[in-house]
Design an enzyme around this catalytic site. Structure first.
Site, PDB file in Angstrom:
ATOM      1  CB  SER A 142      -0.951  -0.019   1.193  1.00 20.67           C
ATOM      2  OG  SER A 142      -1.863   1.044   1.141  1.00 20.67           O
ATOM      3  CG  ASP A 165      -3.896   3.799  -1.202  1.00 20.55           C
ATOM      4  OD1 ASP A 165      -4.426   3.603  -2.306  1.00 20.55           O
ATOM      5  OD2 ASP A 165      -4.023   3.017  -0.239  1.00 20.55           O
ATOM      6  CG  ASP A 179      -2.980  -0.651  -2.324  1.00 17.20           C
ATOM      7  OD1 ASP A 179      -3.088   0.494  -1.851  1.00 17.20           O
ATOM      8  OD2 ASP A 179      -3.466  -1.649  -1.766  1.00 17.20           O
ATOM      9  CG  ASP A 208      -6.615  -0.120  -1.213  1.00 13.93           C
ATOM     10  OD1 ASP A 208      -5.919   0.896  -1.063  1.00 13.93           O
ATOM     11  OD2 ASP A 208      -6.592  -1.097  -0.428  1.00 13.93           O
TER      12      ASP A 208
END
Length: 455
Positions: free
Chosen positions: A97, A245, A247, A249
């Protein structure tokens, strides 16, 4: 081998190769198949340099245990959830992340994006992988095979089918991908790289995929990481800005003046849109979101349900309640239409649709959803988490209107102010969130709570 320091409450995350390497990924892949009973799985990875090697090692472990592997390759985390739902397969996403470049990790789910957490299989995967690392992997009688698929276009088509942006008024938006996966998915979903153009003028910031994050940390909840976005929105005279962010998500939104729009306001806004399509439905919100969220949900005929912080808890509660939508203070947004999983892209599309369907500004649109003043999360390093929480409870014992321990300690006060204090699962920290009817009321409660925590 003891993997308890690597396997967290919701996922696997650690420094590569000191804590997580390909041998460990291989063992976790084998254990994943054992615990899920999967005959076929899907894997994906973000833009971190270590992702492809770890994902392939995981696949090797899975194939050792007889499972076949579908490799989706470069993906955002919500693309992996799409793959799991679309293909009806358990999945593993390799990402850390927003963590620094030296980290990587694994988010795992069962078929149809059902979360795997500490209480739903992750502990068993951890222990089984540890056994494999001690004893070695034995090959399956009929090892599985591997295939590669490209899911970017199906993912974009699916999301566009959920929110119609073709008929909105033209909007100019600045998107900060933070050198993360938004730089890969935004051109496909909101741009014209794979599908027809939308009435969106997209100004890209840091779309180059680079897991070293050369411009700023890919965590838009930290104010320092959206300064570039705020400046660019004002310079461009854009209607809004969106930051993803690492990744992709999660998404974070700023208005035309460059002011941040709280995730609670976004939660309330999207909830009203989903309730218009599914009247009377349940809406999930975690206990850190603004009290405005349940108020607005009730006003629009919905059923607000409060839950603990954490995606595995929220996804499970979403499924139990057949909730149409869920939101967290951390800018995770969950949708029934997306297998109850979280997707920052779909939340961003709802914001664009809501803005583009009317003539006003985003600030005007979100004003009705921003009713209270919040402190934001304040972290304090402490030696004795339980002792400090007891001290806070005592400090407010005489004037607490309500006290609950759903997740940490939440205390409500007679003037409408409230706060929650939660211990970190991984660090010697207490996390404080405060909300009040006015700035002065919030500040007074915040200062009292911090004095008790840090005394």
């Amino acid at each position: 081998m003891d993997l308890s320091g690597l396997v967290k409450a919701y996922d696997v995350r650690g420094v590569v190769p000191d804590q997580l390497d390909e041998s460990i990924a291989r063992a976790i892949g084998a254990a994943f198949v054992d615990v899920t009973g999967a005959q076929r799985i899907v894997t994906a990875h973000d833009m971190r340099e270590t992702g492809p090697g770890l994902a392939r090692a995981f696949a090797e472990g899975a194939m050792h245990r007889g499972a076949s592997v579908v490799e989706a390759g470069l993906s955002s985390t919500d693309m992996l959830y799409f793959a799991s739902g679309h293909l009806d397969l358990p999945g593993a996403m390799f990402t850390a992340s927003h963590n620094p470049a030296k980290y990587n990790g694994i988010k795992m789910c069962r078929a149809r994006a059902v979360a795997i957490g500490q209480d739903t299989g992750l502990t068993e995967i951890r222990d089984r992988a540890g056994e494999y690392l001690d004893a070695g992997l034995s090959g399956a009688a009929a090892p599985g095979d591997v295939e590669q698929v490209d899911l970017l276009t199906p993912y974009a088509e699916y999301l566009r089918g959920l929110v119609d942006l073709a008929g909105i008024r033209p909007l100019k938006i600045v998107v900060d991908a933070g050198n993360g996966m938004g730089g890969y998915t935004v051109p496909a979903v909101l741009g014209d790289s794979v599908l027809p153009a939308l009435p969106l003028d997209i100004v890209p910031l840091f779309f180059e995929l680079d897991g070293s994050f050369p411009n700023h940390e890919a965590n838009p909840l930290e104010p320092a990481n959206i300064v570039d976005l705020q400046r660019k929105v004002v310079e461009e005279g854009a209607d809004l800005g969106v930051a993803f962010d690492g990744d992709a998500d999660r998404c974070f939104v700023v208005d035309a003046a460059g002011d941040a729009v709280s995730p609670s306001a976004i939660t309330a806004l999207v909830a009203t849109r989903e309730l218009a399509k599914a009247p009377g439905s349940a809406i999930i919100h975690n206990l850190i979101t603004s009290h405005a969220v349940p108020e607005i949900v009730r006003e629009h005929g919905g059923r607000p349900i409060r839950t603990r912080v954490g995606h595995s808890f929220i996804k499970a509660q979403m499924a139990r309640e057949d909730a149409v939508f869920g939101g967290e203070h951390s800018a995770h947004y969950y949708f029934k239409d997306f297998w109850f999983a979280d997707t920052g892209m779909l939340a961003a599309m709802h914001v664009l649709a809501a803005l583009g369907e009317q003539p006003g500004t985003l600030a005007d649109l979100t004003a009705e959803f921003s009713r209270y003043v919040a402190s934001g999360e304040i972290n304090s390093t402490v030696d004795d988490q339980a002792g400090r929480m007891t001290a806070v409870r005592k400090a407010f014992a005489d004037d607490a209107k309500d006290v609950d321990e759903l997740d940490g300690l939440t205390i409500e006060l007679p003037d409408g102010s409230w706060f929650n204090i939660r211990p970190s699962n991984t660090e010697p920290l207490l996390r404080l969130n405060v909300e009040g009817p006015t700035q002065d009321a919030m500040a007074a409660v915040r200062d009292r709570a911090l004095a008790a925590i840090r005394d």
